[in-house]
Design a protein around this motif. Sequence first.
Motif, PDB file in Angstrom:
ATOM      1  N   TYR A 127       0.766  -1.280   0.027  1.00  0.00           N
ATOM      2  CA  TYR A 127      -0.057  -0.015  -0.075  1.00  0.00           C
ATOM      3  C   TYR A 127       0.915   1.130  -0.045  1.00  0.00           C
ATOM      4  O   TYR A 127       0.831   2.258   0.734  1.00  0.00           O
ATOM      5  N   GLY A 128       1.766   1.176  -1.044  1.00  0.00           N
ATOM      6  CA  GLY A 128       2.740   2.469  -1.054  1.00  0.00           C
ATOM      7  C   GLY A 128       1.950   3.539  -2.101  1.00  0.00           C
ATOM      8  O   GLY A 128       0.510   3.393  -2.239  1.00  0.00           O
ATOM      9  N   ARG A 129       2.695   4.189  -2.696  1.00  0.00           N
ATOM     10  CA  ARG A 129       2.101   5.239  -3.672  1.00  0.00           C
ATOM     11  C   ARG A 129       1.215   4.575  -4.752  1.00  0.00           C
ATOM     12  O   ARG A 129       0.150   5.086  -5.107  1.00  0.00           O
ATOM     13  N   ILE A 130       1.866   3.596  -5.500  1.00  0.00           N
ATOM     14  CA  ILE A 130       1.247   3.008  -6.329  1.00  0.00           C
ATOM     15  C   ILE A 130      -0.098   2.250  -5.788  1.00  0.00           C
ATOM     16  O   ILE A 130      -1.086   2.179  -6.401  1.00  0.00           O
ATOM     17  N   THR A 189       1.045  -7.138  -7.269  1.00  0.00           N
ATOM     18  CA  THR A 189       1.857  -7.148  -6.479  1.00  0.00           C
ATOM     19  C   THR A 189       2.958  -5.782  -6.856  1.00  0.00           C
ATOM     20  O   THR A 189       3.425  -5.785  -7.821  1.00  0.00           O
ATOM     21  N   VAL A 190       2.656  -4.664  -5.941  1.00  0.00           N
ATOM     22  CA  VAL A 190       3.396  -3.491  -6.253  1.00  0.00           C
ATOM     23  C   VAL A 190       4.646  -2.967  -5.685  1.00  0.00           C
ATOM     24  O   VAL A 190       4.392  -1.885  -5.020  1.00  0.00           O
ATOM     25  N   GLU A 269       1.114  13.304 -11.504  1.00  0.00           N
ATOM     26  CA  GLU A 269       0.845  12.092 -11.808  1.00  0.00           C
ATOM     27  C   GLU A 269       2.031  11.222 -11.513  1.00  0.00           C
ATOM     28  O   GLU A 269       2.350  10.080 -10.910  1.00  0.00           O
ATOM     29  N   LEU A 270       3.098  11.681 -12.225  1.00  0.00           N
ATOM     30  CA  LEU A 270       4.569  10.984 -12.073  1.00  0.00           C
ATOM     31  C   LEU A 270       4.763  11.070 -10.758  1.00  0.00           C
ATOM     32  O   LEU A 270       5.481  10.080 -10.179  1.00  0.00           O
ATOM     33  N   GLY A 271       4.688  12.195 -10.029  1.00  0.00           N
ATOM     34  CA  GLY A 271       5.253  12.232  -8.428  1.00  0.00           C
ATOM     35  C   GLY A 271       4.310  11.231  -7.391  1.00  0.00           C
ATOM     36  O   GLY A 271       5.014  10.439  -6.787  1.00  0.00           O
ATOM     37  N   LYS A 272       2.926  10.931  -8.116  1.00  0.00           N
ATOM     38  CA  LYS A 272       2.325   9.863  -7.263  1.00  0.00           C
ATOM     39  C   LYS A 272       2.847   8.618  -7.468  1.00  0.00           C
ATOM     40  O   LYS A 272       2.934   7.414  -6.457  1.00  0.00           O
TER      41      LYS A 272
END
Length: 359
Positions: A127-130, A189-190, A269-272
Amino acid sequence: MRRLLSGAESLLGSPTRNLVTILIFVVSVTAVSTIAYMAAGWSLTDASYMVLLTIYTVGYGEVRPIDTTYLHTVTIVTMVLGCTGMILLTSALVQFFTVIQLRQIFGATRMQARIDKLDHHVVICGYGRIGQMLAADLAEARVPLVIIERDEARLHEAEEAGHLCLHGEATEEDTLIAAGVARARALATVLPDDAANVFISLSARSLNDRVEIIARGEAPTTDRKLRQAGADHIVFPTHIGAERIARMILFPRGEWAATDEKVRHSRLELGKLGLELEHTLVPDNAAICGMTVSAAERMADGAMFIVQIDRGEEVIARPATDDRIEPGDRLLIVMRHASRVARALFQPRSKMQVGRNRF
């Protein structure tokens, strides 16, 4: 059970507040009694020792003779208030730990019961940024999902967002089984760890040969390993961001319809995704000077992707892998946040340092 716990708190008060209040009471009795004995001419050591013996009801004997009305009164008050305070303190500690354990037990049981009812759902590992963006999009589309996260702070964030969660290591088969991977339609799996993503893909495939596995990759060399482990799709966040920026550069403004607002939105969006867009000058004698594009990206270990080279009046959009980087070039790159390896390539050769190693 939640109503029962709430009713108990209303009747007995907050366990934390009770514990703090009683602790302050016991400390106050101890301090006042010690000062009272010292007022009778006792030393600090004798006074504090006598108070502790009395409050804890040990009763080894009197430190000094209690032969005056004043000392009798101080001792009686210390016994009554001190022993009462210790009984209350013990009760408050029992209440505090019992409520915490009941919340954990019944909270986990209730969560597991809801997960056990799911079918054809999505399991998200991390449950990180992605993971946060993915869970939010799936929840908005009303797709049932379960999040596996080992970090308690992130797990709390996921629970606050209303997601079903499991606390544990996604690399363990028991955790995947508890998340219902055997009934799931997809697993994502992120994690930012390629080895963990490979292991999770392998475990999930062995538990369910029909589940669709989408895996995040960091280093390009992980692609083959993830596919061999059973992943159906591999996503490289750095490459996705680079391709998006490349489209903005390559296509005319009218075709791409890129307004300044959309460009800013793309940067957000790139920052996220944990990425950043940089327009970087290549200094003289930088480590990257003379390298081909493919060599620089390979040395950055997937943390950097070069999408454009500005060389004076010449603009090389989407450079070839064998194009060489020269001093004075301005590179438009997509880079992972805090990538020390990628940033070290722009340092002078004599100062290039990665971790404890100097090159």
